[in-house]
Design a protein around this motif. Sequence first.
Motif, PDB file in Angstrom:
ATOM      1  N   GLU A 292      -0.279  11.263  -7.835  1.00  0.00           N
ATOM      2  CA  GLU A 292      -0.410   9.817  -7.646  1.00  0.00           C
ATOM      3  C   GLU A 292      -0.211   9.418  -6.198  1.00  0.00           C
ATOM      4  N   SER A 293       0.430  10.283  -5.410  1.00  0.00           N
ATOM      5  CA  SER A 293       0.669   9.958  -4.000  1.00  0.00           C
ATOM      6  C   SER A 293      -0.605  10.028  -3.173  1.00  0.00           C
ATOM      7  N   VAL A 294      -1.632  10.758  -3.662  1.00  0.00           N
ATOM      8  CA  VAL A 294      -2.868  10.951  -2.887  1.00  0.00           C
ATOM      9  C   VAL A 294      -3.673   9.661  -2.876  1.00  0.00           C
ATOM     10  N   ASP A 295      -3.893   9.138  -1.668  1.00  0.00           N
ATOM     11  CA  ASP A 295      -4.612   7.880  -1.517  1.00  0.00           C
ATOM     12  C   ASP A 295      -5.988   8.069  -0.883  1.00  0.00           C
ATOM     13  N   LYS A 296      -6.133   9.135  -0.085  1.00  0.00           N
ATOM     14  CA  LYS A 296      -7.400   9.330   0.642  1.00  0.00           C
ATOM     15  C   LYS A 296      -7.667  10.822   0.781  1.00  0.00           C
ATOM     16  N   THR A 297      -8.927  11.202   0.585  1.00  0.00           N
ATOM     17  CA  THR A 297      -9.350  12.584   0.804  1.00  0.00           C
ATOM     18  C   THR A 297     -10.616  12.588   1.643  1.00  0.00           C
ATOM     19  N   VAL A 298     -10.687  13.523   2.591  1.00  0.00           N
ATOM     20  CA  VAL A 298     -11.858  13.670   3.458  1.00  0.00           C
ATOM     21  C   VAL A 298     -12.235  15.144   3.493  1.00  0.00           C
TER      22      VAL A 298
ATOM     23  N   VAL B 271       0.888  19.563  -2.609  1.00  0.00           N
ATOM     24  CA  VAL B 271       0.687  18.122  -2.465  1.00  0.00           C
ATOM     25  C   VAL B 271       1.671  17.354  -3.334  1.00  0.00           C
ATOM     26  N   ARG B 272       1.881  17.820  -4.542  1.00  0.00           N
ATOM     27  CA  ARG B 272       2.816  17.135  -5.441  1.00  0.00           C
ATOM     28  C   ARG B 272       4.243  17.205  -4.915  1.00  0.00           C
ATOM     29  N   THR B 273       4.635  18.398  -4.459  1.00  0.00           N
ATOM     30  CA  THR B 273       6.022  18.586  -3.994  1.00  0.00           C
ATOM     31  C   THR B 273       6.310  17.744  -2.765  1.00  0.00           C
ATOM     32  N   ASN B 274       5.332  17.639  -1.853  1.00  0.00           N
ATOM     33  CA  ASN B 274       5.570  16.963  -0.587  1.00  0.00           C
ATOM     34  C   ASN B 274       5.036  15.528  -0.551  1.00  0.00           C
ATOM     35  N   LYS B 275       4.547  15.034  -1.711  1.00  0.00           N
ATOM     36  CA  LYS B 275       4.055  13.662  -1.816  1.00  0.00           C
ATOM     37  C   LYS B 275       3.076  13.323  -0.679  1.00  0.00           C
ATOM     38  N   VAL B 276       2.063  14.156  -0.551  1.00  0.00           N
ATOM     39  CA  VAL B 276       1.052  13.974   0.492  1.00  0.00           C
ATOM     40  C   VAL B 276       0.164  12.787   0.135  1.00  0.00           C
ATOM     41  N   GLY B 277      -0.108  11.913   1.115  1.00  0.00           N
ATOM     42  CA  GLY B 277      -0.936  10.730   0.884  1.00  0.00           C
ATOM     43  C   GLY B 277      -2.383  10.916   1.265  1.00  0.00           C
ATOM     44  N   THR B 278      -2.648  11.700   2.329  1.00  0.00           N
ATOM     45  CA  THR B 278      -4.018  11.906   2.815  1.00  0.00           C
ATOM     46  C   THR B 278      -4.269  13.393   3.013  1.00  0.00           C
ATOM     47  N   ILE B 279      -5.380  13.879   2.460  1.00  0.00           N
ATOM     48  CA  ILE B 279      -5.741  15.294   2.595  1.00  0.00           C
ATOM     49  C   ILE B 279      -7.067  15.370   3.350  1.00  0.00           C
ATOM     50  N   LEU B 280      -7.064  16.042   4.479  1.00  0.00           N
ATOM     51  CA  LEU B 280      -8.258  16.214   5.305  1.00  0.00           C
ATOM     52  C   LEU B 280      -8.631  17.697   5.293  1.00  0.00           C
ATOM     53  N   VAL B 281      -9.801  18.015   4.745  1.00  0.00           N
ATOM     54  CA  VAL B 281     -10.236  19.412   4.629  1.00  0.00           C
ATOM     55  C   VAL B 281     -11.376  19.663   5.608  1.00  0.00           C
ATOM     56  N   TRP B 282     -11.230  20.739   6.387  1.00  0.00           N
ATOM     57  CA  TRP B 282     -12.277  21.162   7.332  1.00  0.00           C
ATOM     58  C   TRP B 282     -12.656  22.602   6.988  1.00  0.00           C
ATOM     59  N   TYR B 283     -13.946  22.803   6.683  1.00  0.00           N
ATOM     60  CA  TYR B 283     -14.427  24.154   6.374  1.00  0.00           C
ATOM     61  C   TYR B 283     -15.353  24.625   7.476  1.00  0.00           C
ATOM     62  N   SER B 284     -15.148  25.864   7.926  1.00  0.00           N
ATOM     63  CA  SER B 284     -16.097  26.483   8.856  1.00  0.00           C
ATOM     64  C   SER B 284     -16.450  27.860   8.315  1.00  0.00           C
ATOM     65  N   GLY B 285     -17.718  28.162   8.297  1.00  0.00           N
ATOM     66  CA  GLY B 285     -18.211  29.414   7.738  1.00  0.00           C
ATOM     67  C   GLY B 285     -19.654  29.232   7.315  1.00  0.00           C
ATOM     68  N   HIS B 286     -20.161  30.145   6.495  1.00  0.00           N
ATOM     69  CA  HIS B 286     -21.528  30.033   6.003  1.00  0.00           C
ATOM     70  C   HIS B 286     -21.621  28.982   4.904  1.00  0.00           C
TER      71      HIS B 286
ATOM     72  N   SER C   7       0.839  -1.200   0.000  1.00  0.00           N
ATOM     73  CA  SER C   7       0.000   0.000   0.000  1.00  0.00           C
ATOM     74  C   SER C   7       0.868   1.242   0.000  1.00  0.00           C
ATOM     75  N   ARG C   8       0.336   2.297  -0.668  1.00  0.00           N
ATOM     76  CA  ARG C   8       1.064   3.552  -0.710  1.00  0.00           C
ATOM     77  C   ARG C   8       1.017   4.228   0.651  1.00  0.00           C
ATOM     78  N   SER C   9       2.043   4.990   0.928  1.00  0.00           N
ATOM     79  CA  SER C   9       2.054   5.748   2.171  1.00  0.00           C
ATOM     80  C   SER C   9       2.503   7.158   1.861  1.00  0.00           C
ATOM     81  N   GLY C  10       2.092   8.104   2.648  1.00  0.00           N
ATOM     82  CA  GLY C  10       2.460   9.497   2.454  1.00  0.00           C
ATOM     83  C   GLY C  10       2.003  10.293   3.642  1.00  0.00           C
ATOM     84  N   ALA C  11       2.446  11.539   3.715  1.00  0.00           N
ATOM     85  CA  ALA C  11       2.107  12.385   4.846  1.00  0.00           C
ATOM     86  C   ALA C  11       0.603  12.699   4.841  1.00  0.00           C
ATOM     87  N   THR C  12       0.091  12.996   6.037  1.00  0.00           N
ATOM     88  CA  THR C  12      -1.308  13.398   6.191  1.00  0.00           C
ATOM     89  C   THR C  12      -1.354  14.879   6.532  1.00  0.00           C
ATOM     90  N   TRP C  13      -2.068  15.643   5.712  1.00  0.00           N
ATOM     91  CA  TRP C  13      -2.201  17.084   5.925  1.00  0.00           C
ATOM     92  C   TRP C  13      -3.648  17.431   6.232  1.00  0.00           C
TER      93      TRP C  13
END
Length: 718
Positions: free
Chosen positions: A695-701, A642-657, A577-583
């Motif tokens: 290609e490093s991105v394996d999961k997005t939330v 994301v490409r430069t740092n080979k991020v594997g998981t991206i977690l986005v949290w939005y707060s606002g209207h 399985s691929r691995s990468g940093a989680t941001w």
Amino acid sequence: MKVQRPLALLLLLWSIPTLFAQGGKAFLKEGDALRKAGQLEQALEKYGLAISVDPQLVKAYQARAAVNKLLGHANAVALDLKRVAELVPEEAAYYADAALAYLEVDSPRVARALAETALLRDKNDMRALQAKVRACLKLGDLDCAGTAADAALNLKGTTDTYYLHGIVRTALRDFSTAEADLDRVLEWNHLYEPAYVAQAEVQLELAARYSGPTMRARALEKAIDRCRLALELNPQSTDALYWRSKAYAEQKEFAKAIDDISRCMALGRTDRAVYLQRARYYHGFGQHQNAVNDLNKMILDDPKDIEALLLRAECREANLEMDGALKDLENAQKEMQNDPAFGVETRKRIEESRIRIAQQVFEMNRESDAPRLTVVEPMSREGVAQVSTTLQQLKVSGHVLDRSLLKTITVNGAPAEFDPLEKDPQFFAVVPWTSAEKEIVVQAIDVYDNLTSSVLKVERSEGIAPGITLTAPALSPDRVITIEPDRESVFVEGRVNDGSLIRRIAVDGVLASYAPDQMDPEFSIKVDVKTKDRFTVQVEDQFGNASEQVYAIQRKVASAPSARPTGTSTTPSTTASRSGATWVIHIENSNYRNFPAVQADGDAAKMQKAFSNYAIARTINKKNLSKDQMDRFFNIELRDLVRTNKVGTILVWYSGHGRSVGGKAYWVPVDARKDDIYSYFNYGSLKAQMQNYSESVDKTVVVSDAAGNDASFYELTR
């Protein structure tokens, strides 16, 4: 000695059942002692051991049922009593016990079957007859209930048999007989509380039948008096409060009716019937918003509740909330299409109400403002559109902002496609295009015949189609990509070369990730190839010049597995399985120009809890982003990071209207305008877009902690 051994073994086998029986009785005796001492849970354990040792021990089942009844375990009681009946099938009384137990757990079908089995053994078993009456009433089989009630009354006239007979006659709408039966019950036993409540119901039904005001008033007073007497016997009787509230409402004493039904709710009865009755009382009392509040609860539980929808429409109309009333009537009509309970006259009356209210809504919303029209494609500047010299058909798209719905949108006289039921719709048209065409004329007319036109002069631009170059994965000169036989997706990267900006890059209709404000942009996309043998890259520049290339997929031949000694493998797995940093990306919009400010309320703690299962390597905080900034951040800045740092998981949290329009959910940038959905950020495809970063991105939330102004927003974003 050899002869004696088989004899001893035989004697041992004969003695086993006796030993088990003695063990079961011993456990039963211990359980009885614990029960007598008040140690009910321990007694249950002993009775269970007795049954496990001797599954035929009837007294153990009966004892366990008795203890479970004390503990309020009604289902366990029913199961044990049913088992007793099965073990002693000749005893009608045991089947009657089981039938009554299954009535307690609201299983009338099983209860009826058990009662009928008891009556096959003893047709005069009173408890079985009474159980059958109650079961048939719950099942709605009134003929069966009537026959059983008559049999019970003929067997012996008691307060119970007359009460059940009166209940059945009420269900059969024979109110005179029911009144006589219940009067006899109360004559024999003036402390029989359920008979007072049943008599109140009968009096309400009789009052509805009486045409004379005197007889009607007497019946309502008698109903109220019967409920008063029932409440004297049991002040917690929700049934008595419920029926008295109905009697008060018939007398137009809505304040008293509301008090009684509210007390009923306070005592724990919160079923549909009490909410519906209180809504009716509020409506009759002129407190229409309170009625709407109760009906909202009902419709939230069951959005298809036709009766609640129709009543809410009445209440909303009384509150002059015409749009809501119209929507409720339309929803009710939709649900009653296949419901035979609503006859032709009812449907006709509802349609007449809908037409009347729709006309009122139409007139109330009448306005004279012309629609605001924006043409997005083809691109234009200062009223001049750049159009390729090679086009034979011209694609024109855009959007219209208006307070009202649109009637027509045309492009050079040809109708455009748009949703006439959507506010501020997008439109699209493909019109014939020749070298003689000099202008593009787009017109929009709303339902009040307000008209707007947008005229674009046309300048001919270069007609060179964009060039496409694939940089990954590797491909042959004839555009064939070779992949592993079990590969389900391929990450495709490439570049587009053109003399102008690129409007669209897609693979098999799915948009790729690229920077739309850069010349000769690079693009990337994860392509699902599970069932494909080819894919197509499609590119279009800002002038409408388009090109596409097809790439074939060839799968390697799977090699046959070779025999290999067991032990530690020396070859690394190709399916690791691929691995990468989680941001974590936190978008926090609060300082709005055209919306109320949003107070951050523990966002950090909520994010930490939501993402507690992830090892976070970096958190990027972005505050108060405009629409352009949000587009640029997700299209370019985050992609490059994301490409430069080979991020594997991206977690986005939005707060606002947040807003929902036309079934789509939007985040509201700080510069967004309330009346312009195109100034909002549509994040519906954000997860898929981030998957295409690298290609490093394996999961997005994506988590939307947004302050929506309507219930549908939460349905769309949860």
